[in-house]
Motif scaffolding. Structure first.
Motif, PDB file in Angstrom:
ATOM      1  N   ILE A  19      96.267  86.418  44.018  1.00 11.76           N
ATOM      2  CA  ILE A  19      95.812  85.035  43.847  1.00 11.76           C
ATOM      3  C   ILE A  19      94.611  84.749  44.734  1.00 11.76           C
ATOM      4  O   ILE A  19      93.651  84.099  44.318  1.00 11.76           O
ATOM      5  CB  ILE A  19      96.963  84.052  44.144  1.00 11.76           C
ATOM      6  N   ARG A  20      94.672  85.257  46.006  1.00  6.57           N
ATOM      7  CA  ARG A  20      93.523  85.062  46.893  1.00  6.57           C
ATOM      8  C   ARG A  20      92.277  85.734  46.330  1.00  6.57           C
ATOM      9  O   ARG A  20      91.173  85.194  46.407  1.00  6.57           O
ATOM     10  CB  ARG A  20      93.845  85.607  48.292  1.00  6.57           C
ATOM     11  N   HIS A  21      92.495  86.921  45.768  1.00  3.39           N
ATOM     12  CA  HIS A  21      91.362  87.633  45.161  1.00  3.39           C
ATOM     13  C   HIS A  21      90.804  86.849  43.975  1.00  3.39           C
ATOM     14  O   HIS A  21      89.582  86.707  43.820  1.00  3.39           O
ATOM     15  CB  HIS A  21      91.813  89.024  44.709  1.00  3.39           C
ATOM     16  N   ARG A  22      91.713  86.331  43.147  1.00  2.00           N
ATOM     17  CA  ARG A  22      91.271  85.560  41.985  1.00  2.00           C
ATOM     18  C   ARG A  22      90.623  84.247  42.410  1.00  2.00           C
ATOM     19  O   ARG A  22      89.675  83.780  41.781  1.00  2.00           O
ATOM     20  CB  ARG A  22      92.457  85.285  41.050  1.00  2.00           C
ATOM     21  N   LEU A  23      91.142  83.662  43.489  1.00  2.00           N
ATOM     22  CA  LEU A  23      90.545  82.430  43.992  1.00  2.00           C
ATOM     23  C   LEU A  23      89.111  82.681  44.461  1.00  2.00           C
ATOM     24  O   LEU A  23      88.205  81.892  44.194  1.00  2.00           O
ATOM     25  CB  LEU A  23      91.386  81.870  45.140  1.00  2.00           C
ATOM     26  N   ASP A  28      83.345  82.447  43.521  1.00  2.00           N
ATOM     27  CA  ASP A  28      82.089  83.154  43.237  1.00  2.00           C
ATOM     28  C   ASP A  28      81.528  82.743  41.876  1.00  2.00           C
ATOM     29  O   ASP A  28      80.322  82.528  41.724  1.00  2.00           O
ATOM     30  CB  ASP A  28      82.316  84.667  43.258  1.00  2.00           C
ATOM     31  N   ALA A  29      82.430  82.650  40.898  1.00  2.00           N
ATOM     32  CA  ALA A  29      81.995  82.263  39.553  1.00  2.00           C
ATOM     33  C   ALA A  29      81.423  80.852  39.553  1.00  2.00           C
ATOM     34  O   ALA A  29      80.421  80.566  38.885  1.00  2.00           O
ATOM     35  CB  ALA A  29      83.166  82.359  38.578  1.00  2.00           C
ATOM     36  N   THR A  30      82.059  79.959  40.317  1.00  2.00           N
ATOM     37  CA  THR A  30      81.568  78.581  40.411  1.00  2.00           C
ATOM     38  C   THR A  30      80.184  78.542  41.052  1.00  2.00           C
ATOM     39  O   THR A  30      79.285  77.826  40.596  1.00  2.00           O
ATOM     40  CB  THR A  30      82.543  77.728  41.246  1.00  2.00           C
ATOM     41  N   LYS A  31      80.013  79.336  42.117  1.00  2.00           N
ATOM     42  CA  LYS A  31      78.714  79.405  42.787  1.00  2.00           C
ATOM     43  C   LYS A  31      77.639  79.936  41.841  1.00  2.00           C
ATOM     44  O   LYS A  31      76.526  79.399  41.761  1.00  2.00           O
ATOM     45  CB  LYS A  31      78.824  80.303  44.020  1.00  2.00           C
TER      46      LYS A  31
END
Length: 264
Positions: A19-23, A28-31
């Motif tokens: 989950i931390r990795h996906r978060l 990153d995707a949002t940035k």
């Protein structure tokens, strides 16, 4: 039972790590998406400015030469769109999102459309410059012809003014009258030719403006659709694109199911 608890604890830790990795991936995707949006906005603004210049009513009120000068200046300024297009392409390529998600994002399709609109707008500006260039060349030719005719009229007037009327000799008087009539006829012919050239100049100006207007109207319709689509796809300042969130959430759900399934 103890073994199951231990296994559950291990799986829970793995889930937390996942989950931390996906978060982090989501952040990153949002940035990346924010950078992508920023470059799209910059391209959109530049396109709108170019379109505003092309469709300005003031431009149509200028002479053909002035219009040509303005359009050539605009065409040179549109070279600055190329780096903006390249920046959009670079941001899209750098998106840290699964490829299958990227290809399905409406905002990416809009980006492609804006790039196509940029190319079409540049092509339109080139066409308009070509139309105006041909019109200006023809207009200048008409102007030269009118100047030549005006010079002939002035020469005929000078000849009329310089000739002294002889009344003592009837034959000479008749010759002078005939010559005056010939000059008057020539002057009338020159004036008719000038009037015809003036009409051609007006018609040429109207045709050139109409041709450029038709080109511009086509581009306005296409670009407006692209802008509306872009406005509907750009995101709020602090959110990720729904498609990105859904894709990452689905991955997390799958991981969670895979971890929980052995317990049952």
């Amino acid at each position: 039972m103890t073994q199951q608890v231990t296994e559950l604890g291990r799986q829970t830790e793995e889930l937390q790590l996942a989950i931390r990795h996906r978060l982090q991936s989501l952040q990153d995707a949002t940035k990346d998406m924010k950078s992508f949006e920023s470059e799209l906005r910059a391209l959109q603004t530049a396109l709108e400015q170019a379109q505003t210049t092309l469709t300005s009513p003031e431009l149509g009120r200028l002479s053909l030469k002035e219009q040509l000068s303005h359009r050539q200046h605009l065409l040179s300024k549109m070279e600055s769109l190329k780096p903006k297009v390249q920046a959009v392409q670079a941001c899209q390529s750098a998106l840290r999102i699964p490829e299958e998600v990227v290809t399905s994002l409406p905002i990416c399709r809009t980006a492609l459309r804006l790039q196509e609109e940029t190319s079409r707008l540049q092509h339109t500006a080139i066409q308009q410059c070509n139309i105006m260039q041909e019109a200006v060349v023809q207009y200048e030719q008409y102007e030269q012809e009118m100047k030549h005719l005006q010079h002939l009229i002035e020469e005929a007037h000078h000849e009329l003014q310089d000739v002294k009327v002889t009344t003592s000799n009837i034959q000479e008087l008749q010759v002078q009258i005939k010559r005056h009539e010939e000059l008057a006829k020539k002057i009338k012919g020159y004036q008719d030719q000038i009037a015809s050239l003036n009409s051609k100049c007006k018609m040429l100006t109207m045709k050139a403006k109409h041709a450029t207007m038709l080109l511009t109207v086509t581009e306005v319709e296409g670009l407006t659709e692209g802008m509306e689509e872009l406005d509907s796809e750009l995101l709020p300042a602090h959110s990720a694109h729904p498609s990105v969130v859904m894709a990452l959430t689905n991955i997390e759900i799958c991981i969670f199911i895979q971890i929980i399934r052995p317990i049952h």
